[in-house]
Design a protein around this motif. Structure first.
Motif, PDB file in Angstrom:
ATOM      1  N   UNK A  11      38.509  69.697 -31.113  1.00 35.39           N
ATOM      2  CA  UNK A  11      37.233  69.775 -30.383  1.00 35.39           C
ATOM      3  C   UNK A  11      36.985  68.422 -29.718  1.00 35.39           C
ATOM      4  N   UNK A  12      36.912  68.375 -28.376  1.00 33.96           N
ATOM      5  CA  UNK A  12      37.059  69.503 -27.448  1.00 33.96           C
ATOM      6  C   UNK A  12      38.510  69.967 -27.341  1.00 33.96           C
ATOM      7  N   UNK A  13      38.685  71.187 -26.799  1.00 36.95           N
ATOM      8  CA  UNK A  13      40.006  71.785 -26.636  1.00 36.95           C
ATOM      9  C   UNK A  13      40.117  72.356 -25.231  1.00 36.95           C
ATOM     10  N   UNK A  14      41.329  72.405 -24.723  1.00 38.03           N
ATOM     11  CA  UNK A  14      41.522  73.080 -23.442  1.00 38.03           C
ATOM     12  C   UNK A  14      42.961  73.572 -23.324  1.00 38.03           C
ATOM     13  N   UNK A  15      43.127  74.642 -22.531  1.00 36.49           N
ATOM     14  CA  UNK A  15      44.442  75.191 -22.225  1.00 36.49           C
ATOM     15  C   UNK A  15      44.935  74.629 -20.899  1.00 36.49           C
ATOM     16  N   UNK A  16      46.250  74.639 -20.724  1.00 38.92           N
ATOM     17  CA  UNK A  16      46.861  74.148 -19.493  1.00 38.92           C
ATOM     18  C   UNK A  16      47.482  75.325 -18.744  1.00 38.92           C
ATOM     19  N   UNK A  17      47.391  75.272 -17.427  1.00 40.47           N
ATOM     20  CA  UNK A  17      47.970  76.311 -16.584  1.00 40.47           C
ATOM     21  C   UNK A  17      48.731  75.663 -15.434  1.00 40.47           C
ATOM     22  N   UNK A  18      49.820  76.339 -15.034  1.00 39.32           N
ATOM     23  CA  UNK A  18      50.587  75.916 -13.871  1.00 39.32           C
ATOM     24  C   UNK A  18      50.815  77.106 -12.958  1.00 39.32           C
ATOM     25  N   UNK A  19      51.091  76.854 -11.684  1.00 38.93           N
ATOM     26  CA  UNK A  19      51.302  77.927 -10.708  1.00 38.93           C
ATOM     27  C   UNK A  19      52.768  78.309 -10.663  1.00 38.93           C
ATOM     28  N   UNK A  20      53.038  79.610 -10.859  1.00 36.12           N
ATOM     29  CA  UNK A  20      54.419  80.078 -10.818  1.00 36.12           C
ATOM     30  C   UNK A  20      54.942  79.953  -9.384  1.00 36.12           C
ATOM     31  N   UNK A  21      56.120  79.336  -9.192  1.00 36.59           N
ATOM     32  CA  UNK A  21      56.602  79.072  -7.828  1.00 36.59           C
ATOM     33  C   UNK A  21      56.981  80.324  -7.043  1.00 36.59           C
ATOM     34  N   UNK A  22      57.221  81.447  -7.728  1.00 36.00           N
ATOM     35  CA  UNK A  22      57.630  82.676  -7.040  1.00 36.00           C
ATOM     36  C   UNK A  22      56.464  83.629  -6.835  1.00 36.00           C
ATOM     37  N   UNK A  23      55.707  83.893  -7.904  1.00 32.64           N
ATOM     38  CA  UNK A  23      54.624  84.874  -7.826  1.00 32.64           C
ATOM     39  C   UNK A  23      53.301  84.265  -7.390  1.00 32.64           C
ATOM     40  N   UNK A  24      53.150  82.950  -7.544  1.00 33.80           N
ATOM     41  CA  UNK A  24      51.888  82.303  -7.202  1.00 33.80           C
ATOM     42  C   UNK A  24      50.819  82.495  -8.253  1.00 33.80           C
ATOM     43  N   UNK A  25      51.146  83.151  -9.374  1.00 31.32           N
ATOM     44  CA  UNK A  25      50.166  83.392 -10.430  1.00 31.32           C
ATOM     45  C   UNK A  25      50.053  82.170 -11.337  1.00 31.32           C
ATOM     46  N   UNK A  26      48.870  82.022 -11.949  1.00 31.26           N
ATOM     47  CA  UNK A  26      48.682  80.964 -12.930  1.00 31.26           C
ATOM     48  C   UNK A  26      49.326  81.377 -14.245  1.00 31.26           C
ATOM     49  N   UNK A  27      50.136  80.498 -14.818  1.00 30.49           N
ATOM     50  CA  UNK A  27      50.834  80.766 -16.073  1.00 30.49           C
ATOM     51  C   UNK A  27      50.340  79.772 -17.119  1.00 30.49           C
ATOM     52  N   UNK A  28      49.894  80.290 -18.260  1.00 30.69           N
ATOM     53  CA  UNK A  28      49.478  79.400 -19.347  1.00 30.69           C
ATOM     54  C   UNK A  28      50.701  78.676 -19.890  1.00 30.69           C
ATOM     55  N   UNK A  29      50.624  77.361 -19.987  1.00 25.99           N
ATOM     56  CA  UNK A  29      51.785  76.585 -20.415  1.00 25.99           C
ATOM     57  C   UNK A  29      51.528  75.763 -21.664  1.00 25.99           C
ATOM     58  N   UNK A  30      50.281  75.759 -22.185  1.00 27.17           N
ATOM     59  CA  UNK A  30      50.046  74.994 -23.401  1.00 27.17           C
ATOM     60  C   UNK A  30      48.598  74.982 -23.827  1.00 27.17           C
ATOM     61  N   UNK A  31      48.390  74.368 -24.987  1.00 32.68           N
ATOM     62  CA  UNK A  31      47.071  74.258 -25.610  1.00 32.68           C
ATOM     63  C   UNK A  31      46.939  72.844 -26.158  1.00 32.68           C
ATOM     64  N   UNK A  32      45.739  72.311 -26.157  1.00 35.26           N
ATOM     65  CA  UNK A  32      45.602  70.912 -26.545  1.00 35.26           C
ATOM     66  C   UNK A  32      44.166  70.601 -26.941  1.00 35.26           C
ATOM     67  N   UNK A  33      43.962  69.378 -27.426  1.00 39.57           N
ATOM     68  CA  UNK A  33      42.618  68.939 -27.760  1.00 39.57           C
ATOM     69  C   UNK A  33      42.631  67.682 -28.618  1.00 39.57           C
TER      70      UNK A  33
END
Length: 501
Positions: A423-445
């Motif tokens: 606490x606090x915590x947040x997830x990480x996202x990156x953009x897939x180079x082919x589909x353009x969708x956001x992909x969850x890549x990790x968790x942290x805090x």
């Protein structure tokens, strides 16, 4: 005309009227097929034979197909059970038909997915209706399996492809070469051809004796076809893991290591995960039927139990939920490598825990997840933590930006999240180079006081767990991680993918 023994043997065994397959020539000449092929190409270059090539496709039944030959296709068994239950008159519950058909395990899903596709009926809201006009005895897929089992070919390529998609047949292709004599060869044979002794290498003995002057050296046809040989190489996932380690070591981190199977105490209790949390049930973890790990530090166990029951600090609020040392000592496969962080931060692993410290691991973890393009039952987690005075979320975000920048990923996004242990915590996202969708890549805090105080840590600790496979997806554009490893792994894709450094 003089020819090497192998070429002369092929000429004498071949025909000017009927093309002769290489395998048959090999039998008649007592040469291996590779030697016959080399000789045929050399003779073709001399204009003595023609070599015709065709592709022969064959299909072999899998073990699953042999089971269906004995028991029947799952969809056919479901249809017959439906007819017997009167589903051609009124709908019958799916559960009743599955029990009556004797289907179990993955065969249930196979039957349901093919039942409607083949026009045997429909499935709606758990009820099955059978088409009385369907004819399961003439099922084309079942007939094809029987034909192949009898050793006869199936000419319908679409049907074979469908059976291959169902993993009921394995198709393979091989090049069939047939040799035919030319008029020049017939004339040469009539005039007589002398066998010439040929050698493929010059030896010291030949030089010493002078025999090299009396022999004919074989010519090498570098354009001739040869079998493809694929050498071994390090898996791209392992290469990426090594790259991650190099990056983190370059950022000043030391590596952690520890057991894959560990006490629940290290996996979850130290992380302030309540023992009645759903993630600690058999639905999400792999418990092992082995003796418990009782060599736990008693004082630390007492402090962790107190944090669970009462919380920490004056305003602490524990979970007021059941806590059992027996459960804490039980052994499971780790669901995250944060168990290593707990061992190291507690000093139990022998690490120096005087701040500042940086540690990481790139190790395998195990979760009872549903398989899909981004989830596996086992995968690699990039674990890491930094211990220092006055750390903030901005320090954590900056660490991620620096880390992912090393892999050419500069569009990391963050989303607030809840974790029992940070606490606090947040997830990480990156953009897939082919589909353009956001992909969850990790968790942290930032580790909570309820985690740090029992461990004896008095400064800040920021921590994370990142998915190595998701990093691979962002780097190389893979859309289904099962293409990279597992039973569905695409070997050609792995051979052709360029390693990025």
């Amino acid at each position: 005309m003089r020819l090497p023994d192998s070429q002369l043997a092929v000429l004498e065994a071949a025909s000017a009227t009927d093309p002769t397959a290489v395998d048959r020539l090999a039998d008649e000449t007592d040469l291996d097929p590779a030697a016959v092929t080399r000789a045929a190409f050399d003779l073709r270059d001399e204009g003595l034979v023609t070599v015709d090539e065709t592709t022969d496709t064959s299909a072999e039944l899998t073990e699953e197909a042999h089971e269906y030959l004995d028991d029947g296709l799952p969809e056919v068994r479901l249809y017959k059970a439906a007819i017997e239950a009167g589903a051609d008159d009124k709908p019958v519950s799916m559960g009743q038909l599955i029990g009556a058909s004797g289907l179990g395990g993955p065969q249930v899903d196979i039957a349901l997915s093919n039942f409607a596709r083949k026009g045997y009926g429909s499935i709606d809201s758990g009820e099955v209706t059978a088409d009385p006009d369907a004819d399961p005895d003439s099922d084309p897929e079942a007939s094809a399996l029987e034909t192949l089992a009898a050793g006869e070919p199936v000419d319908d390529t679409d049907l074979l492809d469908q059976l291959e998609r169902r993993e009921l047949v394995e198709q393979s292709e091989r090049t069939v070469r047939k040799v035919t004599l030319t008029e020049k060869a017939v004339t040469a044979l009539m005039e007589g051809i002398e066998a010439a002794e040929t050698v493929d290498r010059l030896t010291p003995e030949m030089l010493t004796s002078g025999d090299w002057q009396d022999v004919e050296f074989a010519e090498y046809n570098v354009a001739a076809d040869a079998p493809s040989v694929e050498g071994g190489r390090k898996h791209i996932l392992r290469q990426t893991a090594d790259r991650v380690k190099d990056v983190l070591v370059g950022m000043g981190f030391d590596e952690m290591e520890g057991p894959h199977a560990d006490a629940d105490f290290w996996i979850n209790d130290c992380l302030f995960m309540p023992q009645d949390h759903p993630a600690r049930t058999h639905w999400d973890r792999f418990a092992l039927d082995v003796p418990p790990i009782q060599e736990l530090p008693d004082q630390l166990v007492d402090r962790v139990e107190s944090a669970h029951r009462e919380g920490v600090g004056e305003d602490g609020e524990g979970y007021h939920s059941p806590w059992s040392r027996d459960f804490a000592e039980a052994v499971a496969l780790r669901g995250h490598t944060t168990s290593l962080s707990m061992r190291y931060l507690s000093g139990f692993a022998g690490a120096d825990i005087e701040p500042p410290q940086r540690y990481f691991s790139v190790e395998k973890v195990y979760r009872n997840d549903t398989l899909d393009p981004t989830h596996l039952l086992e995968f690699f987690q990039i674990e890491g933590w930094v211990m220092a005075e006055d750390l903030s979320v901005r320090d954590l975000m900056g660490t991620f930006e620096e880390f992912y920048n090393q892999f050419g990923i500069t569009d990391i996004q963050f989303k607030p999240h809840y974790n029992p242990y940070t606490e606090p915590s947040f997830e990480l996202f990156g953009t897939h180079p082919t589909t353009g969708e956001l992909v969850e890549i990790g968790n942290s805090g930032m580790f909570r006081p309820e985690v740090l105080e029992p461990l004896g840590i008095e400064c800040d600790v920021m921590a994370w767990g990142l998915a190595l496979e998701r990093l691979l997806m962002l780097m190389y554009g893979f859309e289904d991680i099962r293409d990279v490893h597992g039973t569905l792994c695409d070997l050609e894709l792995l051979r052709e993918t360029e390693v990025v450094y």
